[in-house]
Design a protein around this motif. Structure first.
Motif, PDB file in Angstrom:
ATOM      1  N   ARG A  92       0.832  -1.200   0.000  1.00 15.80           N
ATOM      2  CA  ARG A  92       0.000   0.000   0.000  1.00 15.80           C
ATOM      3  C   ARG A  92       0.865   1.248   0.000  1.00 15.80           C
ATOM      4  O   ARG A  92       0.568   2.238  -0.633  1.00 15.80           O
ATOM      5  N   GLN A  93       1.933   1.196   0.769  1.00 11.23           N
ATOM      6  CA  GLN A  93       2.916   2.269   0.789  1.00 11.23           C
ATOM      7  C   GLN A  93       4.292   1.618   0.747  1.00 11.23           C
ATOM      8  O   GLN A  93       4.563   0.718   1.538  1.00 11.23           O
ATOM      9  N   HIS A  94       5.113   2.062  -0.157  1.00 18.94           N
ATOM     10  CA  HIS A  94       6.458   1.494  -0.214  1.00 18.94           C
ATOM     11  C   HIS A  94       7.472   2.623  -0.314  1.00 18.94           C
ATOM     12  O   HIS A  94       7.232   3.639  -0.965  1.00 18.94           O
ATOM     13  N   GLN A  95       8.585   2.429   0.387  1.00 18.60           N
ATOM     14  CA  GLN A  95       9.663   3.407   0.384  1.00 18.60           C
ATOM     15  C   GLN A  95      10.596   3.092  -0.784  1.00 18.60           C
ATOM     16  O   GLN A  95      11.137   1.991  -0.880  1.00 18.60           O
ATOM     17  N   ALA A  96      10.770   4.057  -1.699  1.00 17.03           N
ATOM     18  CA  ALA A  96      11.570   3.808  -2.904  1.00 17.03           C
ATOM     19  C   ALA A  96      12.992   3.406  -2.556  1.00 17.03           C
ATOM     20  O   ALA A  96      13.556   2.462  -3.134  1.00 17.03           O
ATOM     21  N   PHE A  97      13.592   4.097  -1.588  1.00 14.34           N
ATOM     22  CA  PHE A  97      14.980   3.800  -1.241  1.00 14.34           C
ATOM     23  C   PHE A  97      15.101   2.415  -0.602  1.00 14.34           C
ATOM     24  O   PHE A  97      16.104   1.729  -0.786  1.00 14.34           O
ATOM     25  N   ASN A  98      14.087   1.995   0.145  1.00 15.94           N
ATOM     26  CA  ASN A  98      14.120   0.663   0.739  1.00 15.94           C
ATOM     27  C   ASN A  98      14.027  -0.406  -0.344  1.00 15.94           C
ATOM     28  O   ASN A  98      14.700  -1.445  -0.271  1.00 15.94           O
ATOM     29  N   THR A  99      13.207  -0.154  -1.362  1.00 16.32           N
ATOM     30  CA  THR A  99      13.071  -1.105  -2.470  1.00 16.32           C
ATOM     31  C   THR A  99      14.373  -1.214  -3.254  1.00 16.32           C
ATOM     32  O   THR A  99      14.819  -2.317  -3.604  1.00 16.32           O
ATOM     33  N   ILE A 100      14.999  -0.075  -3.526  1.00 20.75           N
ATOM     34  CA  ILE A 100      16.282  -0.072  -4.236  1.00 20.75           C
ATOM     35  C   ILE A 100      17.337  -0.808  -3.416  1.00 20.75           C
ATOM     36  O   ILE A 100      18.108  -1.630  -3.943  1.00 20.75           O
ATOM     37  N   ALA A 101      17.382  -0.529  -2.114  1.00 25.45           N
ATOM     38  CA  ALA A 101      18.361  -1.184  -1.243  1.00 25.45           C
ATOM     39  C   ALA A 101      18.121  -2.690  -1.174  1.00 25.45           C
ATOM     40  O   ALA A 101      19.074  -3.475  -1.118  1.00 25.45           O
ATOM     41  N   ALA A 102      16.854  -3.107  -1.176  1.00 21.09           N
ATOM     42  CA  ALA A 102      16.543  -4.539  -1.125  1.00 21.09           C
ATOM     43  C   ALA A 102      17.080  -5.260  -2.357  1.00 21.09           C
ATOM     44  O   ALA A 102      17.665  -6.353  -2.248  1.00 21.09           O
ATOM     45  N   SER A 103      16.910  -4.671  -3.537  1.00 26.27           N
ATOM     46  CA  SER A 103      17.419  -5.307  -4.758  1.00 26.27           C
ATOM     47  C   SER A 103      18.941  -5.372  -4.743  1.00 26.27           C
ATOM     48  O   SER A 103      19.530  -6.392  -5.125  1.00 26.27           O
ATOM     49  N   ALA A 104      19.600  -4.309  -4.273  1.00 18.01           N
ATOM     50  CA  ALA A 104      21.065  -4.322  -4.185  1.00 18.01           C
ATOM     51  C   ALA A 104      21.536  -5.360  -3.179  1.00 18.01           C
ATOM     52  O   ALA A 104      22.534  -6.061  -3.411  1.00 18.01           O
ATOM     53  N   PHE A 105      20.828  -5.479  -2.065  1.00 23.13           N
ATOM     54  CA  PHE A 105      21.191  -6.442  -1.027  1.00 23.13           C
ATOM     55  C   PHE A 105      21.124  -7.871  -1.568  1.00 23.13           C
ATOM     56  O   PHE A 105      22.033  -8.682  -1.337  1.00 23.13           O
ATOM     57  N   VAL A 106      20.061  -8.193  -2.292  1.00 20.14           N
ATOM     58  CA  VAL A 106      19.913  -9.534  -2.857  1.00 20.14           C
ATOM     59  C   VAL A 106      21.013  -9.824  -3.875  1.00 20.14           C
ATOM     60  O   VAL A 106      21.609 -10.918  -3.890  1.00 20.14           O
ATOM     61  N   LEU A 107      21.309  -8.871  -4.741  1.00 18.88           N
ATOM     62  CA  LEU A 107      22.365  -9.055  -5.736  1.00 18.88           C
ATOM     63  C   LEU A 107      23.726  -9.269  -5.080  1.00 18.88           C
ATOM     64  O   LEU A 107      24.514 -10.121  -5.510  1.00 18.88           O
ATOM     65  N   LEU A 108      24.010  -8.508  -4.033  1.00 24.35           N
ATOM     66  CA  LEU A 108      25.293  -8.645  -3.356  1.00 24.35           C
ATOM     67  C   LEU A 108      25.374  -9.928  -2.536  1.00 24.35           C
ATOM     68  O   LEU A 108      26.475 -10.461  -2.325  1.00 24.35           O
ATOM     69  N   LEU A 109      24.239 -10.432  -2.067  1.00 26.94           N
ATOM     70  CA  LEU A 109      24.249 -11.745  -1.424  1.00 26.94           C
ATOM     71  C   LEU A 109      24.609 -12.826  -2.443  1.00 26.94           C
ATOM     72  O   LEU A 109      25.345 -13.772  -2.143  1.00 26.94           O
ATOM     73  N   PHE A 110      24.072 -12.678  -3.657  1.00 24.81           N
ATOM     74  CA  PHE A 110      24.371 -13.621  -4.733  1.00 24.81           C
ATOM     75  C   PHE A 110      25.845 -13.555  -5.119  1.00 24.81           C
ATOM     76  O   PHE A 110      26.501 -14.581  -5.309  1.00 24.81           O
ATOM     77  N   ASN A 111      26.381 -12.343  -5.221  1.00 28.42           N
ATOM     78  CA  ASN A 111      27.796 -12.163  -5.563  1.00 28.42           C
ATOM     79  C   ASN A 111      28.282 -10.852  -4.967  1.00 28.42           C
ATOM     80  O   ASN A 111      28.048  -9.783  -5.531  1.00 28.42           O
ATOM     81  N   PRO A 112      28.977 -10.888  -3.821  1.00 24.80           N
ATOM     82  CA  PRO A 112      29.428  -9.647  -3.180  1.00 24.80           C
ATOM     83  C   PRO A 112      30.413  -8.850  -4.023  1.00 24.80           C
ATOM     84  O   PRO A 112      30.563  -7.644  -3.830  1.00 24.80           O
ATOM     85  N   LEU A 113      31.069  -9.509  -4.999  1.00 25.96           N
ATOM     86  CA  LEU A 113      32.028  -8.795  -5.840  1.00 25.96           C
ATOM     87  C   LEU A 113      31.347  -7.883  -6.852  1.00 25.96           C
ATOM     88  O   LEU A 113      32.018  -7.103  -7.531  1.00 25.96           O
ATOM     89  N   PHE A 114      30.013  -7.978  -6.961  1.00 25.07           N
ATOM     90  CA  PHE A 114      29.287  -7.006  -7.783  1.00 25.07           C
ATOM     91  C   PHE A 114      29.548  -5.578  -7.301  1.00 25.07           C
ATOM     92  O   PHE A 114      29.441  -4.627  -8.077  1.00 25.07           O
ATOM     93  N   LEU A 115      29.872  -5.447  -6.020  1.00 28.77           N
ATOM     94  CA  LEU A 115      30.081  -4.114  -5.451  1.00 28.77           C
ATOM     95  C   LEU A 115      31.204  -3.371  -6.166  1.00 28.77           C
ATOM     96  O   LEU A 115      31.186  -2.138  -6.244  1.00 28.77           O
ATOM     97  N   LEU A 116      32.191  -4.093  -6.683  1.00 27.00           N
ATOM     98  CA  LEU A 116      33.311  -3.467  -7.382  1.00 27.00           C
ATOM     99  C   LEU A 116      33.065  -3.318  -8.880  1.00 27.00           C
ATOM    100  O   LEU A 116      33.924  -2.795  -9.585  1.00 27.00           O
ATOM    101  N   ASP A 117      31.930  -3.796  -9.349  1.00 24.97           N
ATOM    102  CA  ASP A 117      31.606  -3.678 -10.765  1.00 24.97           C
ATOM    103  C   ASP A 117      31.187  -2.244 -11.069  1.00 24.97           C
ATOM    104  O   ASP A 117      30.292  -1.688 -10.407  1.00 24.97           O
ATOM    105  N   VAL A 118      31.826  -1.644 -12.064  1.00 30.58           N
ATOM    106  CA  VAL A 118      31.541  -0.239 -12.397  1.00 30.58           C
ATOM    107  C   VAL A 118      30.081  -0.062 -12.800  1.00 30.58           C
ATOM    108  O   VAL A 118      29.422   0.905 -12.404  1.00 30.58           O
ATOM    109  N   GLY A 119      29.559  -1.003 -13.580  1.00 27.69           N
ATOM    110  CA  GLY A 119      28.166  -0.908 -13.994  1.00 27.69           C
ATOM    111  C   GLY A 119      27.211  -0.955 -12.816  1.00 27.69           C
ATOM    112  O   GLY A 119      26.213  -0.226 -12.781  1.00 27.69           O
ATOM    113  N   PHE A 120      27.493  -1.825 -11.840  1.00 29.49           N
ATOM    114  CA  PHE A 120      26.665  -1.911 -10.641  1.00 29.49           C
ATOM    115  C   PHE A 120      26.661  -0.577  -9.904  1.00 29.49           C
ATOM    116  O   PHE A 120      25.602  -0.062  -9.511  1.00 29.49           O
TER     117      PHE A 120
END
Length: 690
Positions: free
Chosen positions: A338-366
């Motif tokens: 009903r109400q969603h925080q945009a920054f929380n949603t963005i952070a959730a997707s980044a968190f899941v991706l980094l759990l899958f591969n933490p080295l994504f953090l050093l990827d320039v595109g990421f």
């Protein structure tokens, strides 16, 4: 900015992401040892047990809540640390480099790229043959195979191979400001590379790997063949393949330059913009499905399936996966919250991706993707409210400008840090390419669903003409005066200061807080002081560089912020020159480049206050002055050097890669005898005199 209430419970994933990223960053800066890894595992288990104890108690007070949050924070930090450390060869006992076997068995884990008679691919090791036994192992290897017979189809994803255990550690940069290829590969968990001949590789005629990735790559290859069948112009084919399917293997440097200079390079990588186009089209077509909960569920499933189908269509490239995950989270939040925080949603997707591969953090595109999305989430609505427009056409142009400005503001400092370029006409470039890119993506997808025939031919012909016209427009923009500012070099701290300045400035402007204005002023003063220090560090500071360019030579001289270069490489387009020498010249705004013909001649010249002799084999130079400062020995010219040794004193003798090992040893002995300074440039870092 939207007046959203930010409280502790509204952005949990932001807090999770901060803790997890801090752990990853600590792992990057601290080299692991087996004992450190064991301690980290024990700490992770202890923290998990402590969190369970805290959750067991039903009666909460403020102290327990604070303790629980601190424990979760430390636990996520430790998890980030462990996920990075555990794959390091220094602590991973299963890594193939820890074995002394004779052969490696594994499979191709990336799409093989053919270039200059070589096939290059990432190789996933699953075993090592040691003493006639296959022992389980893991690790990744970059493989280069010289091939003349086998077609590219025989080097497909998942193909099982047996390789000789003949590899080398990936070396770091050999020249100042050179691209750090070692770091780039280590971010992909690759620390070794092999250079093999085709006959050294055994094909096992079986496949392994992710079947979905295999299907995606085969599907994309068929679609590329369909493009190739209809689109005859090479430029149009390359641009459409990159824009619609994310296939960039055949994009040349001139195309990259046109997109980079106009600030539209993101178009060539299937990312958030492209996946967003698919989402917007589906959301528009299925907009009528807003009835009962079951209808909304059906609409949600259709949209998510379509997004991931497009991800498979593009070969499941990392940038596409990243965009698909991000948009899937946004769609989920919009559909069921009903109400969603945009920054929380963005952070959730980044968190899941980094759990899958933490080295994504050093990827320039990421990094650039999430910074751009953060900027859009923060500023897009604000800019639109500042520019109310009634006309529909003008409103679309305003929306495009708002998105471009919001994304560019937060991506620019990091982009300048990595690429040392600022496109002055980025807004014009993005406005220009927005509509054509949208039509090319939709049209390119439609071509794939049309059967071979007149309709597919007609649509492909239209796309080909549209692509060429778009490229002509971008080329025109890139050649305009002051199209870009090049040679922009920022340190890590200066980049962070730029972000502090941007954030504090926006915060002060929106919230009118005195502390934010003070923080903005402090950031500006510190950044200006840092830039002044950099200027004075280089101003009036002369340096001479003998570059490491294998069997060729290149010598650069920089004084202040001006530089010049002499070399026997065959011009500025030479790949070795662009990779090893050009970055240093860009850093100091090279004013002159002179290329000598490679005729095995000796050269005597002066750079600043230094006199330099480039000495080649069997060539003598008369009237050698007695004030020579440097001698670059080449082509095994040790006899010539011995003949001239009496007229040389207090020199620095530099021996490059064109000499044999025996010559290097003889030259070193002569240098010791004559009390010269000696530097073996062969297999070493560039020599720098300041």
């Amino acid at each position: 900015m939207e007046k959203e209430r930010w409280y502790k419970g509204s952005i949990p994933f932001v807090r999770f992401l901060i803790a997890y990223v801090l752990g990853i960053l600590v792992a990057f800066f601290v080299s692991p040892t087996p004992s450190c890894l064991s301690i980290a595992y024990a700490a992770c288990a202890a923290l998990l047990f402590a969190i369970a104890l805290c959750r067991f108690f039903k009666k909460w007070n403020s102290k327990k809540i604070t303790l629980h949050g601190l424990l979760v924070f430390l636990f996520l930090m430790t998890v980030g640390l462990l996920l990075v450390w555990r794959v390091q060869p220094s602590v991973n006992e299963m890594h193939f480099s820890r074995s002394s076997g004779e052969e490696l068995i594994g499979y191709i884990r990336s799409e093989a790229i053919e270039k200059n008679g070589r096939m290059r691919f990432d190789f996933e090791v699953i075993g090592v043959r040691e003493k006639r036994k296959w022992i389980p192992a893991d690790g990744r290897l970059l493989v280069n195979v010289s091939t003349d017979e086998l077609p590219a189809s025989d080097w497909g994803y998942g193909e099982m191979l047996v390789l000789p255990q003949d590899y080398r550690v990936v070396e770091g940069p050999k020249n100042p400001n050179e691209f750090n290829y070692q770091r780039y590969l280590s971010n992909r968990q690759i620390y070794h590379q092999a250079f093999l001949r085709e006959e050294q590789v055994l094909h096992m005629d079986i496949s392994r790997g992710n079947p979905i990735v295999s299907l995606a790559l085969k599907w994309r290859q068929k679609l590329l063949e369909k493009y190739r069948f209809y689109i005859k112009n090479e430029t149009a084919f390359n641009v459409l393949s990159a824009l619609v399917l994310g296939y960039r293997a055949e994009i040349d440097d001139h195309l990259y330059q046109a997109f980079s200079t106009t600030g539209t390079i993101h178009v060539l990588s299937v990312s958030g913009m492209h996946v967003g186009m698919v989402y917007w089209l589906l959301a528009f077509l299925l907009g009528w499905m807003k009835g009962s909960r079951s209808i909304r569920w059906f609409r949600y499933v259709l949209i998510v399936l379509a997004i991931w189908a497009y991800c498979v269509l593009t070969g499941m490239a990392p940038s596409t996966l990243r965009a698909a995950v991000m948009i899937s989270f946004v769609v989920t939040a919009q559909s069921f919250s009903r109400q969603h925080q945009a920054f929380n949603t963005i952070a959730a997707s980044a968190f899941v991706l980094l759990l899958f591969n933490p080295l994504f953090l050093l990827d320039v595109g990421f990094q650039l993707s999430y910074l751009a999305v953060f900027g859009i989430a923060w500023l897009y609505q604000v800019l639109n409210r500042w520019m109310p427009v009634a006309n529909w056409v003008l409103r679309q142009a305003r929306d495009a400008c708002s998105i471009s400005l919001s994304a560019q503001l937060f991506a620019t400092p990091l982009s300048m840090f990595y690429f040392h370029l600022f496109p002055n006409y980025f807004l014009l470039g993005n406005l220009f390419i927005g509509l054509p890119a949208t039509l090319m993506v939709y049209g390119g997808i439609l071509v794939h669903f049309l059967p071979y025939g007149k309709a597919a031919y007609a649509l492909s012909h239209i796309l080909e003409r549209l692509t060429l016209c778009t490229m002509d427009g971008l080329s025109f923009l890139s050649k305009l005066p002051f199209a870009s500012i090049s040679g922009v070099w920022l340190s890590v701290w200066q980049t962070l200061l730029w972000y502090c300045l941007i954030v504090f400035t926006l915060w002060a402007f929106f919230h009118r807080q005195k502390s934010a204005f003070i923080a903005t002023l402090v950031s500006f003063i510190v950044l200006a002081f840092s830039q002044l220090l950099t200027y004075f560090e280089h101003h009036g500071h002369a340096r001479l560089v003998f570059h490491q360019v294998n069997q060729s030579w290149a010598i650069s001289y920089a004084d202040g912020m001006k530089a010049l270069c002499l070399s026997n490489l065959d011009g500025p387009t030479n790949s070795q020159f662009r990779y090893s020498v050009q970055p240093f010249l860009d850093r100091f705004h090279c004013a002159e480049k002179k290329f000598m013909p490679d005729e095995h001649k000796s050269y005597l010249f002066r750079m600043g206050d230094w006199h330099i002799l480039v000495l080649e084999k069997n060539v003598s130079i008369e009237d050698i002055p007695d004030n020579i400062d440097f001698v670059l020995l080449r082509g095994n010219a040790i006899v010539d050097l011995q003949a001239l040794s009496n007229s040389l004193s207090h020199i620095t003798l530099i021996v490059d890669g064109s000499n044999k090992t025996e010559t290097v040893q003889e030259a070193q002995s002569l240098a010791i005898k004559r009390q010269w300074k000696f530097y073996p440039l062969k297999d070493s870092y560039a020599y720098i005199s300041e």
